[in-house]
Design a protein around this motif. Structure first.
Motif, short mmCIF file in Angstrom:
data_model
loop_
_atom_site.label_atom_id
_atom_site.label_comp_id
_atom_site.label_asym_id
_atom_site.label_seq_id
_atom_site.Cartn_x
_atom_site.Cartn_y
_atom_site.Cartn_z
N ILE A 473 -7.08 -6.42 -4.02
CA ILE A 473 -7.13 -5.18 -3.24
C ILE A 473 -6.48 -4.07 -4.04
CG2 ILE A 473 -6.24 -4.01 -1.18
CD1 ILE A 473 -6.34 -6.75 0.23
N ASN A 474 -7.13 -2.92 -4.10
CA ASN A 474 -6.56 -1.75 -4.76
C ASN A 474 -6.84 -0.53 -3.90
OD1 ASN A 474 -6.42 0.63 -6.65
ND2 ASN A 474 -5.76 -0.99 -8.04
N GLY A 475 -5.77 0.17 -3.48
CA GLY A 475 -5.95 1.31 -2.60
C GLY A 475 -5.06 2.47 -2.97
N ASP A 476 -5.47 3.67 -2.55
CA ASP A 476 -4.66 4.87 -2.78
C ASP A 476 -4.78 5.76 -1.54
OD1 ASP A 476 -7.19 5.98 -2.94
OD2 ASP A 476 -7.11 6.32 -5.09
N ASN A 477 -4.17 6.94 -1.63
CA ASN A 477 -4.16 7.89 -0.52
C ASN A 477 -3.40 7.36 0.69
OD1 ASN A 477 -5.47 10.09 -1.63
ND2 ASN A 477 -6.90 10.28 0.07
N MET A 478 -2.56 6.31 0.50
CA MET A 478 -1.82 5.77 1.62
C MET A 478 -0.84 6.82 2.15
SD MET A 478 -3.05 2.79 1.97
CE MET A 478 -4.31 1.97 0.99
N ILE A 479 -0.79 6.93 3.47
CA ILE A 479 0.04 7.95 4.11
C ILE A 479 1.49 7.48 4.18
CG2 ILE A 479 0.42 9.26 6.24
CD1 ILE A 479 -2.64 9.01 6.71
N GLN A 480 2.38 8.27 3.60
CA GLN A 480 3.81 7.99 3.62
C GLN A 480 4.57 9.28 3.91
OE1 GLN A 480 4.72 6.26 -0.21
NE2 GLN A 480 4.02 4.24 0.40
N THR A 481 5.80 9.14 4.36
CA THR A 481 6.66 10.30 4.60
C THR A 481 7.50 10.57 3.36
OG1 THR A 481 6.76 9.78 6.96
CG2 THR A 481 8.41 11.29 6.10
N ALA A 482 7.40 11.76 2.82
CA ALA A 482 8.14 12.15 1.63
C ALA A 482 8.79 13.52 1.86
CB ALA A 482 7.20 12.20 0.42
N VAL A 484 9.12 17.23 1.11
CA VAL A 484 8.33 18.33 0.56
C VAL A 484 9.02 19.63 0.97
CG1 VAL A 484 6.11 19.49 0.52
CG2 VAL A 484 6.21 16.99 0.70
N ASP A 485 9.43 20.43 -0.03
CA ASP A 485 10.15 21.67 0.24
C ASP A 485 11.37 21.43 1.13
OD1 ASP A 485 8.31 23.12 -1.26
OD2 ASP A 485 7.01 23.47 0.47
N SER A 486 12.09 20.37 0.79
CA SER A 486 13.37 20.00 1.45
C SER A 486 13.20 19.59 2.91
CB SER A 486 14.37 21.17 1.36
OG SER A 486 14.63 21.49 0.01
N ARG A 487 12.01 19.16 3.29
CA ARG A 487 11.83 18.63 4.64
C ARG A 487 10.85 17.46 4.60
NH1 ARG A 487 7.53 19.78 8.00
NH2 ARG A 487 5.87 21.12 7.18
N PRO A 488 10.98 16.51 5.53
CA PRO A 488 10.07 15.36 5.54
C PRO A 488 8.66 15.77 5.94
CG PRO A 488 11.50 15.30 7.46
CD PRO A 488 12.00 16.43 6.60
N MET A 489 7.69 15.17 5.27
CA MET A 489 6.29 15.47 5.58
C MET A 489 5.44 14.25 5.29
SD MET A 489 3.76 18.46 4.09
CE MET A 489 4.59 19.77 5.02
N ASN A 490 4.45 13.99 6.14
CA ASN A 490 3.48 12.94 5.88
C ASN A 490 2.50 13.41 4.82
OD1 ASN A 490 4.57 11.31 7.94
ND2 ASN A 490 3.30 12.28 9.50
N VAL A 491 2.37 12.63 3.74
CA VAL A 491 1.49 13.01 2.63
C VAL A 491 0.71 11.79 2.16
CG1 VAL A 491 2.89 14.95 1.85
CG2 VAL A 491 3.37 12.66 0.99
N ASN A 492 -0.44 12.04 1.53
CA ASN A 492 -1.26 10.98 0.93
C ASN A 492 -0.73 10.68 -0.46
OD1 ASN A 492 -3.55 12.66 2.70
ND2 ASN A 492 -3.70 10.44 2.83
N THR A 493 0.30 9.85 -0.55
CA THR A 493 0.94 9.61 -1.84
C THR A 493 1.07 8.14 -2.20
OG1 THR A 493 2.90 10.17 -3.15
CG2 THR A 493 3.27 9.55 -0.87
N GLY A 494 0.90 7.25 -1.23
CA GLY A 494 1.16 5.83 -1.47
C GLY A 494 0.00 5.12 -2.13
N ALA A 495 0.29 3.93 -2.66
CA ALA A 495 -0.72 3.08 -3.30
C ALA A 495 -0.49 1.65 -2.85
CB ALA A 495 -0.64 3.18 -4.81
N ILE A 496 -1.54 0.85 -2.93
CA ILE A 496 -1.43 -0.56 -2.59
C ILE A 496 -2.22 -1.35 -3.62
CG2 ILE A 496 -3.41 -0.48 -1.00
CD1 ILE A 496 -1.94 -2.57 0.69
N GLU A 497 -1.63 -2.44 -4.09
CA GLU A 497 -2.30 -3.35 -5.02
C GLU A 497 -1.84 -4.76 -4.68
OE1 GLU A 497 -3.01 -4.20 -9.80
OE2 GLU A 497 -1.79 -2.48 -9.14
N ASN A 498 -2.70 -5.49 -3.99
CA ASN A 498 -2.42 -6.86 -3.55
C ASN A 498 -3.46 -7.80 -4.11
OD1 ASN A 498 -0.46 -5.61 -2.04
ND2 ASN A 498 -1.39 -6.04 -0.05
#
Length: 622
Positions: A473-482, A484-498
């Protein structure tokens, strides 16, 4: 080593039994499934890997919920738990279903009831206390992405609960009652009837437990009703409704205890379906409405004042589905379908004392419409090709193309090799886009590709079968909280490789003894919770005269309960046994023990599981 020792003991016992009483009868396999293609199909002609757990397996251990049995019987599937009874929701909740490292808690694993999606509209995950054994004829688990057929949230796979139906004229009633450790009680009844073309099912369930820690009570009751009519051998229609209500309290984790934490949850679904079944074509039109009402007191730490507000929410998922499948020529099957969903969610806070609304968190809705086509062709006696594509439009995140393709090689008698490439995706939820501070309405769908190769064979006149499956399995665009501009935001930044492997076997060793087992290995580049690296199960079912004995040993290793700086892993070995005796033609008595090795372990961090527990009861069938 422990699981190998147990396997050796079980196989030795099986050898003794076979020597004493060998069964040479040919055993017929139930290889017809509906989940992989929406119409009844021989699984040997489908490129997907599908596990089927029948009603006998679901009921032999007297469990009122289907998920614990699936966790044993399906390789690669794992379900989180935190107590003897009840999964619940909110902080510390359990009932997360993961398959190959992709979980329902994050909306990446879909539960269906008769092909209709079941998930909470705001948070996008399933509510596991709703999946009662009383309504299930069997459960089909498609291991791997099913987004081409079922759309968003099916990127990791689907669990499809196929509901019960009376097939012969008459009336049958089944009642099961049981009680045991920690003040636990469970009861359920099912009445099925058929008269000519009319059939009906009515079922009810009640359960409660104090569980293994103070302030950890759970109570649940629910009902299921299904009415149908077979107009002819080719046309049938039915409508059904299922409603579950549970009330629970929870003490928080052992390291962060809570006072006053309570939940009042109602979940329901209603559907109506018209089906046609002809020799060369079949299809269905269905409408469904999935709804929920939730009231939660999140509790407070002992040194803090009590909460002044409840959290409340309600959601709905309303949809329709239409498909038609046809054999255009010999060895061919083409399925064309259209799906539509309207997803709605509202959340607010309410003053506990006055019941006035103190804060409207949000109210939003989404629409999704999709069309798909699946083409399957037997080119030769030994080769089947399958290809399909879905075009899915979401009102917020746009259009997604979802392809799928596979080959089935039947190179030897009673054996097939399958190769599969499939895409999975998940649209962002209402919570991720609109609710609370990290919300981001510019989120895009999560995406992944799955590649797998499998082999399955049946030997000894179908008395023995085994299967091996490899996947990547290989995936991207996983939604994570990071940040952004000194505040938490949900962004498409995660990856998965299983990647990993799954092995399973079933052996009808004699007239009296059946054995089954499975093993799964999961390698994760990016570690996630509730996805064990190793999971193995060996089970046995012995029947002699009026007596039945069913047991199994499950081994779990490399289970992450914490990731990051405070990483924690768990390993444990669970032995469960159920014995039953038919004292009268209509009455059986039973007793069961779970975690008989009294293992000390956690699945949810800070929620120790109970040691050995026991229950006993009666079954009535008239």
């Amino acid at each position: 080593m422990k699981i190998l020792v147990f396997a050796a003991i079980m196989l030795s016992a099986a050898t003794v039994e076979v020597c004493a009483q060998r069964d040479t009868t040919s055993h017929t396999l139930d290889g017809i499934v509906v989940t992989g293609t929406r119409n009844m199909t021989d699984v040997r002609h489908l490129p997907q890997t599908i596990s089927v757990v029948d009603r006998h397996a679901l009921t032999e251990n007297r469990r009122t919920n289907v998920l614990p049995t699936l966790a044993e019987q399906v390789p690669g599937l794992f379900v989180t738990s935190r107590s003897m009874m009840g999964y619940a929701v909110s902080d510390g909740a359990a009932g997360g279903i993961s398959l190959r490292g992709l979980g329902s808690a994050s909306g990446r694993m879909m539960v269906l009831v008769d092909g209709h999606p079941q998930y909470q509209g705001i948070f996008g995950h399933s509510i596991s206390d709703s999946y009662q054994t009383m309504m299930a004829e069997r459960v089909e688990v498609l291991r791997g992405p099913a987004s081409m057929l079922y759309g968003s949230n099916a990127m990791g796979g689907v669990v499809n609960i196929v509901t019960r139906k009376m097939r012969e004229d008459g009336v049958k009633t089944d009642i099961s009652l049981g009680a045991g450790s920690y003040g636990t009680f469970q009861g359920e009844f099912t009445n099925r009837v058929r008269k000519g073309g009319f059939y009906g099912v009515v079922a009810g369930q009640y359960g409660r437990s104090d569980n293994n820690r103070p302030r950890f009570g759970f109570e649940q009751y629910g009902g299921y009703l299904k009415l149908g009519y077979d107009f002819s051998p080719h046309w049938t229609a039915y409508a059904d409704v299922d409603v579950t209500r549970f009330n629970s309290s929870y003490p928080g984790s052992t390291h962060e205890p809570l006072l006053g934490a309570r939940q009042w949850i109602t979940r329901g679904v209603a559907s109506a379906v018209v089906e046609n079944h002809y020799g060369r074509t079949s299809g269905a039109v269905s409408v469904y409405h999935n709804f929920g009402r939730h009231k939660i007191n999140d509790g407070h730490a002992p040194e803090e004042p009590p909460q002044t507000d409840f959290f409340l929410s309600k959601d709905a998922l309303t949809g329709f589905s239409v498909y038609q499948s046809a054999a255009l020529f010999d060895g061919n099957r083409v399925t064309v379908g259209l799906d539509y969903q309207h997803i709605y969610g509202k959340a607010w806070n309410e003053d506990i004392a006055t019941r006035d609304v103190t804060n409207t968190i949000g109210r939003h809705h989404e629409n999704e419409i999709a069309g798909y086509v699946d083409f399957r062709q037997d080119l030769f006696r030994w080769l089947t090709i399958d290809a399909g594509v879905r075009v899915d439009y979401h009102s917020q995140s746009g259009t997604e193309w979802v392809p799928q393709g596979g080959l089935v090689f039947r190179l030897v008698r009673d054996g097939e090799m399958k190769a599969m490439v499939s895409k999975g995706f998940r649209n962002p939820t209402i919570r991720e886009m609109y609710f609370w501070r990290p919300a981001n309405d510019a989120l895009r769908p999560e995406r992944m590709m799955n590649y797998e190769l499998s082999w399955k064979q049946r030997l000894m006149d179908n008395a023995f079968s085994y299967g091996v499956n490899l996947f990547y399995i290989n995936g991207d665009n996983m939604i994570q909280t990071a940040m952004v501009d000194s505040r938490p935001m949900n962004v498409n930044t995660g990856a998965i490789e299983n990647s990993g492997a799954e092995v399973e076997f079933a052996w009808k060793a004699s007239r009296s003894l059946s054995l089954n087992g499975n093993y799964s290995y999961l390698h994760m580049v990016n570690k996630v919770l509730a996805a064990p690296e190793h999971k193995a199960y060996v089970g046995a079912d012995y029947r002699h005269g009026r007596w039945t004995l069913a047991g199994g040993l499950q081994y779990v290793d490399g289970l992450y309960t914490q990731v990051g700086a405070d990483e924690r892993q768990e390993s444990f070995l669970l032995l469960n046994v159920t014995a039953a005796c038919k004292v009268l033609p209509w009455l059986s008595v039973w007793a069961k023990g779970e975690n008989l090795l009294a293992q000390k372990y956690e699945i949810n961090y800070g929620y120790p599981m109970p040691r050995a527990t026991f229950m006993g009861g009666v079954d009535i069938s008239i």
